[in-house]
Design a protein around this motif. Sequence first.
Motif, PDB file in Angstrom:
ATOM      1  N   GLY A  95      -0.227 -14.258  -4.812  1.00 29.09           N
ATOM      2  CA  GLY A  95      -0.390 -13.721  -6.159  1.00 29.09           C
ATOM      3  C   GLY A  95       0.824 -13.903  -7.032  1.00 29.09           C
ATOM      4  O   GLY A  95       0.812 -13.508  -8.199  1.00 29.09           O
TER       5      GLY A  95
ATOM      6  N   PRO B 251       3.316 -11.046  -5.749  1.00 28.11           N
ATOM      7  CA  PRO B 251       3.084 -11.078  -7.202  1.00 28.11           C
ATOM      8  C   PRO B 251       4.190 -10.358  -7.950  1.00 28.11           C
ATOM      9  O   PRO B 251       4.851  -9.465  -7.400  1.00 28.11           O
TER      10      PRO B 251
ATOM     11  N   TYR C 239      -3.839  -9.584 -16.164  1.00 28.87           N
ATOM     12  CA  TYR C 239      -4.059 -11.002 -15.914  1.00 28.87           C
ATOM     13  C   TYR C 239      -3.182 -11.504 -14.777  1.00 28.87           C
ATOM     14  O   TYR C 239      -2.061 -11.049 -14.578  1.00 28.87           O
ATOM     15  N   ARG C 240      -3.719 -12.502 -14.059  1.00 29.00           N
ATOM     16  CA  ARG C 240      -2.974 -13.159 -12.986  1.00 29.00           C
ATOM     17  C   ARG C 240      -2.845 -14.630 -13.345  1.00 29.00           C
ATOM     18  O   ARG C 240      -3.802 -15.402 -13.229  1.00 29.00           O
TER      19      ARG C 240
ATOM     20  N   GLU D 188      -2.397  -4.508  -9.497  1.00 31.52           N
ATOM     21  CA  GLU D 188      -1.216  -5.199  -8.980  1.00 31.52           C
ATOM     22  C   GLU D 188      -0.126  -4.209  -8.593  1.00 31.52           C
ATOM     23  O   GLU D 188       0.551  -4.379  -7.582  1.00 31.52           O
TER      24      GLU D 188
ATOM     25  N   ASN E 224      -9.504 -15.508 -14.645  1.00 38.31           N
ATOM     26  CA  ASN E 224      -9.383 -14.123 -15.078  1.00 38.31           C
ATOM     27  C   ASN E 224     -10.719 -13.718 -15.683  1.00 38.31           C
ATOM     28  O   ASN E 224     -10.966 -13.877 -16.874  1.00 38.31           O
TER      29      ASN E 224
ATOM     30  N   ASP F 175     -10.026 -11.139  -4.132  1.00 33.63           N
ATOM     31  CA  ASP F 175      -8.882 -10.733  -4.947  1.00 33.63           C
ATOM     32  C   ASP F 175      -9.244 -10.499  -6.408  1.00 33.63           C
ATOM     33  O   ASP F 175      -8.367 -10.162  -7.206  1.00 33.63           O
TER      34      ASP F 175
END
Length: 713
Positions: A241, A352, A391-392, A470, A546, A587
């Motif tokens: 992540g 992450p 957001y990732r 997260e 996303n 995820d």
Amino acid sequence: MTQAVHVLPGADPGRFDDHLWVRLRLIEQRVREAVAARRAVDPDPDDPYRGQYLTPEAVERILDESPASGSVTGEPATPPPGSVLHELAAAFGLSPLDVELLLVAMAPDLDARFERLYGYLNDDLTRRRPTVGLALELCGLPAASAARFRLAPSAPLVAGGLVEIGEPERPQLSRALRVPDRVTAHLLGNEEPDGRLLGLLCVQHGRTAHLDLDAAHDDDSHRVAAAARTGGGLVHLLDRGGDAGRLAVGSLLAAGRRPLVLDVPAFVAQTATAAHVPLGHLPRVVATEARLSGGGIVLGPLEALEPERPERAMLLRELCAAAEGVPLITYGRKGWDPLWAAESPVRITVSPPSPEQGARQWRRALTEAAETIGAAHPAPDDELAGTLAVYRLDSGQVRRAATVATRVAALAGRTVTAADLRDAVRAQNGAGLERLARRIEPAVGWDDLVLPPATRHQLGELALRARHREQVLGQWRMRPGGGRGRGVIALFAGESGTGKTMSAEVIAADLGMELYVVDLSTVVDKYVGETEKNLERIFVEASEVNGVLLFDEADAIFGKRSQVKDAHDRHANVESAYLLQRMESFDGIAVLTTNLRANLDEAFTRRLDVIAEFPMPDVRQRRALWDRCLGTELPRDEALDLDFCAERFELAGGSIRACAVTAAYLAADSGRPLGMAQVVTAILQEYRKLGRLVLETEFGPWLDEAQRNPTRP
């Protein structure tokens, strides 16, 4: 005999290493001596047809020659420290003899006079490069000596890509030697990447400061850099992540190396299309470029390489073998398989970023974008953290999204807003999931929902979990072990038309994401195992975007496991067991909807984060639904009694919306404002469509009028 050193015609002495030039003059002297020796025993050295035939005298002369010819004796000189040749020898593990052979092969690329001289010495003016035999002769070595193996395929000169041996159909001593243009350019001071890698490499320039690494990531980069300096230099970043690609580049910059980032799709495509080129050619060229430039190689994500396929695994093996001793950093969500290469890498997990780190990353990207186009500066960090924490994205996606948002805001003459950023982030989603699910861009909000307070609270909890997952699941590790992912899974249960799908759209809109509705017709397959494969493709693609994944009518594939009575039951149970495991490792954000919650397997319930019940609306809610579905633009008759409709007809929100649309069509056909006749007629049609009984006690005095055609005066 000693001669004064002078500059070759047309050469720029400022571009050459002094020692390189001295060595080249020595090669020139040896060539002069070799030419003079040939002419001394040649009865007709000026024969214009030389190389095209052999006279009897020439045959006798060749037979009388000693096989161990050579005009130069003594050990080759070692390049002095600090010279370009010394650095080259250290980078490629060259011996002094290797350096001599390299200079002999490179001489025609530096001075055109050597071409004709080599042609004369080869007894063929069309062959203007030195052969293996001629190179050994100019180094004062007999052709039968062990020195010839310094030009074997596994020797440093050839394996390192510094010298290429052509004409494999000829005997070994007659094969021509060639130095790639990139090697010659490097020795002349030019550090442009090899032209053969055009489109395959992204060369990163700059220093670590340009990446603006925070303390935590700075420590990670130094740790990765230290691992790349040990052993064979192979490091694998397991992406969980984080931004593994940026960390790989930052690590090489921190180590003072030039990152060479491979474009994986282009690398694979060019290797696959060049059928006449050996498999290890491109990997060797990449490794040579890294050694010449003092850089390191970044390869990823490994998923794009597909190393599970044998030919791709062989390509990765060739790259690892060619780059031995050179920092090679791979990254991806896949773990490293020992079968992919002879050497196993140092594996480092990339976590992450925290919300604060993510906000700083966005601030940096927006500031750079604003400076590039001369726009106003973006919003402050705290606003960014609240808008973008959900957001990732990796650094490349953040940079592209920031640029798009800044340009849109500049065109509108304002600063960047949260809506600009959300639109820009959605634009980064790939089209992979669209081929497997139907994409919906949300067009509704919380104000469009008419739901009980308890249901709205559960929806708010879902949005809250998605926004802070997260921090809670990543940093605080509140879901450790067991291969569990950082996804958020919700179940919306209720009768048809109670607002489940619309609520999923509202959640997606609140998070600034798109909604992807899984089409079960493309998922369920009659062949054993195919349904699981289709679902796996959906889950993999969903983790890359996303967005919110919606499984409508989920009980069709998330049903209860049953007692095994035949092969069909066994397959159904295997399918359910797979889904149980896959949902737990997911995820992303997923929503399941069902009309019958009792049909779902109880094991799914434990894996759900939020369960929202959608009951049938009460009178007050039905009244609000009628008013909202009819909108504000449709003209209404003063006698329209929506309270009567809400009290008498127990309809779900979806049915009320259908009735409103039908009534609007009837009103448009009549040319009059919407009245009770059209509304009740629409309700009557909906009742018949639903198979419900039409009772006079419900419709009252409007039943007779609804049964007549109300579309005409």
